[in-house]
Design a protein around this motif. Structure first.
Motif, PDB file in Angstrom:
ATOM      1  N   GLU A 264      42.453  40.914  34.877  1.00 21.02           N
ATOM      2  CA  GLU A 264      42.188  40.459  36.240  1.00 21.02           C
ATOM      3  C   GLU A 264      41.283  39.227  36.208  1.00 21.02           C
ATOM      4  OE1 GLU A 264      43.771  41.797  38.626  1.00 21.02           O
ATOM      5  OE2 GLU A 264      44.500  43.627  37.656  1.00 21.02           O
ATOM      6  N   SER A 265      41.295  38.504  37.323  1.00 25.21           N
ATOM      7  CA  SER A 265      40.520  37.260  37.397  1.00 25.21           C
ATOM      8  C   SER A 265      39.017  37.495  37.270  1.00 25.21           C
ATOM      9  CB  SER A 265      40.827  36.536  38.708  1.00 25.21           C
ATOM     10  OG  SER A 265      40.531  37.375  39.816  1.00 25.21           O
ATOM     11  N   HIS A 266      38.553  38.691  37.649  1.00 23.51           N
ATOM     12  CA  HIS A 266      37.124  38.997  37.590  1.00 23.51           C
ATOM     13  C   HIS A 266      36.689  39.560  36.235  1.00 23.51           C
ATOM     14  CE1 HIS A 266      38.116  43.249  37.804  1.00 23.51           C
ATOM     15  NE2 HIS A 266      38.881  42.995  38.869  1.00 23.51           N
ATOM     16  N   PHE A 269      36.542  39.267  30.149  1.00 22.63           N
ATOM     17  CA  PHE A 269      37.316  38.773  29.015  1.00 22.63           C
ATOM     18  C   PHE A 269      37.847  37.362  29.256  1.00 22.63           C
ATOM     19  CE2 PHE A 269      36.819  42.813  27.351  1.00 22.63           C
ATOM     20  CZ  PHE A 269      37.531  43.026  26.179  1.00 22.63           C
ATOM     21  N   VAL A 270      37.935  36.931  30.520  1.00 23.03           N
ATOM     22  CA  VAL A 270      38.501  35.621  30.842  1.00 23.03           C
ATOM     23  C   VAL A 270      37.658  34.521  30.198  1.00 23.03           C
ATOM     24  CG1 VAL A 270      39.062  34.002  32.694  1.00 23.03           C
ATOM     25  CG2 VAL A 270      39.496  36.445  32.998  1.00 23.03           C
ATOM     26  N   GLY A 271      38.326  33.653  29.441  1.00 23.96           N
ATOM     27  CA  GLY A 271      37.645  32.556  28.789  1.00 23.96           C
ATOM     28  C   GLY A 271      37.099  32.874  27.416  1.00 23.96           C
ATOM     29  N   THR A 272      37.121  34.144  27.027  1.00 21.30           N
ATOM     30  CA  THR A 272      36.648  34.533  25.692  1.00 21.30           C
ATOM     31  C   THR A 272      37.845  34.732  24.766  1.00 21.30           C
ATOM     32  OG1 THR A 272      36.683  36.907  26.181  1.00 21.30           O
ATOM     33  CG2 THR A 272      34.668  35.695  26.736  1.00 21.30           C
ATOM     34  N   ALA A 308      43.087  34.569  32.968  1.00 22.07           N
ATOM     35  CA  ALA A 308      43.354  35.475  34.085  1.00 22.07           C
ATOM     36  C   ALA A 308      44.855  35.658  34.256  1.00 22.07           C
ATOM     37  CB  ALA A 308      42.740  34.922  35.362  1.00 22.07           C
ATOM     38  N   GLU A 309      45.264  36.878  34.561  1.00 17.86           N
ATOM     39  CA  GLU A 309      46.662  37.266  34.763  1.00 17.86           C
ATOM     40  C   GLU A 309      47.441  37.392  33.461  1.00 17.86           C
ATOM     41  OE1 GLU A 309      47.408  38.306  37.713  1.00 17.86           O
ATOM     42  OE2 GLU A 309      45.479  37.591  38.452  1.00 17.86           O
ATOM     43  N   LYS A 330      36.503  45.569  33.499  1.00 18.66           N
ATOM     44  CA  LYS A 330      35.130  45.594  33.939  1.00 18.66           C
ATOM     45  C   LYS A 330      34.660  44.189  34.272  1.00 18.66           C
ATOM     46  CE  LYS A 330      30.536  47.240  32.525  1.00 18.66           C
ATOM     47  NZ  LYS A 330      29.759  47.850  31.417  1.00 18.66           N
ATOM     48  N   LYS A 331      33.926  44.044  35.349  1.00 20.38           N
ATOM     49  CA  LYS A 331      33.444  42.727  35.772  1.00 20.38           C
ATOM     50  C   LYS A 331      32.296  42.262  34.869  1.00 20.38           C
ATOM     51  CE  LYS A 331      34.627  43.327  40.654  1.00 20.38           C
ATOM     52  NZ  LYS A 331      34.131  43.297  42.046  1.00 20.38           N
TER      53      LYS A 331
END
Length: 331
Positions: A264-266, A269-272, A308-309, A330-331
């Motif tokens: 999810e976008s929140h 993990f996004v960007g890692t 994301a996605e 998890k956020k």
């Protein structure tokens, strides 16, 4: 003729007989409408209260005709009702009404068109995974005989009203599993017209039909003959590998599994990257591939960064997969 139809026929015949008897006694006995109706009913039902009886010759002759007709109709209706009760038609009708209400309340379910050899296997796998299913089938005998019947709609899946009755507007996906490629093309086209966001998986018997199904709106096209032949060849060439994969997919007691997890976008993990998250060491799972829009990244490198996605395909122990999914979302 079914029991329910027999009852309808007997009711219509009874109404016709009462109307004819009432008119006949009104003219032959010069009775009022109500007295003629009363005499007709007690005559047909052979009650014979004796308060109103035919007095004229023509009235008695008319009664001689109406009595055996009435007895025949009543006997036929009684037999139809008894047959309906014995065959369970009444309980089936009640169950179908409850099923209709259940379908009307369902959302994000999967519609399976056809309950033949392929469709039945699709339904059983979806049920095993706890996915809500609605089946569309013309011949419902197999569905009726199931101990815990699957919600179904009786009819032709190529018709709009049948798909609507199955909740096409609220469904998450549709499986066109009919043996006819032409029917599956029409179903795919109709399904996308009624619900543009629905995920459609279609069965293809001929290779040349696959492209037609995609153009009709099918998101995925499966050729059972092609897959079966390939699997048989692989079983001969790599029996151990095939057996292990079968165990993962089909043995519910097996501790290992393959899961699809959407980032999810929140998500943190996004960007890692996989290396940043130490996926293998922290969670004891293996990322087999990443789907990014229409692109599949197989065996991704440790430096591959999550977006994301992204849909990540992960292999590991079931308990480890649950922990990993919680960490991903998890956020």
């Amino acid at each position: 003729m079914s029991s329910s139809r027999s009852i309808v026929v007997s009711v219509v015949a009874m109404i016709v007989a009462i109307i004819a008897g009432t008119v006949g006694f009104m003219f032959s006995e010069q009775l009022t409408f109500f007295d003629a109706l009363w005499l007709t009913v007690v005559t047909i039902l052979t009650v014979g209260y004796g308060d109103t009886v035919p007095q004229t010759f023509y009235g008695k002759m008319f009664a001689l005709i109406i009595i055996p007709v009435g007895i025949s109709i009543v006997t036929y209706a009684t037999g139809a009702v008894a047959s309906m009760m014995m065959e369970g038609e009444f309980s089936k009708t009640v169950r179908r009404r409850k099923m209709k209400k259940k379908i009307e309340a369902m959302t994000n379910h999967i519609i399976v068109c056809g309950f033949g050899r392929v469709g039945e296997q699709v339904v059983r796998e979806l049920v095993k995974n706890g996915t809500p299913v609605v089946v569309i089938e013309r011949n419902i005998d197999g569905l009726e005989e199931m101990g815990d019947p699957i919600p179904y709609v009786e009819g032709d899946a190529t018709e709009d009203d049948v798909l609507i009755a199955a909740g096409i507007e609220r469904a998450a996906g549709l499986v066109a599993a009919l043996p006819s490629d032409a029917d599956n093309v029409f179903i795919s086209l109709t399904a996308k017209g009624l619900n543009p966001n629905i995920q459609v998986v279609a069965r293809a018997e001929r290779t040349e039909s696959e492209e037609k199904l995609r153009r009709a709106g099918a998101d995925k096209v499966i050729n059972p003959a092609f897959l079966s032949g390939r699997r048989m060849a692989m079983t001969m060439l790599k029996p151990v590998s095939v057996d292990y994969v079968d165990t993962i997919f089909h043995d519910r007691a097996e501790q290992y599994a393959i899961e699809e997890i959407t980032i999810e976008s929140h998500s943190s993990f996004v960007g890692t990257s996989m290396r940043d998250q130490a996926v293998r060491t922290r969670f004891r799972v293996t990322i087999i591939a990443i789907q990014r829009k229409n692109k599949i990244i197989g065996n991704p490198a440790p430096e591959e960064r999550f977006c994301a996605e992204d849909v990540i395909i992960v292999f590991g122990a079931k308990q480890a997969l649950e922990v990993f999914e919680q960490a991903v979302n998890k956020k």
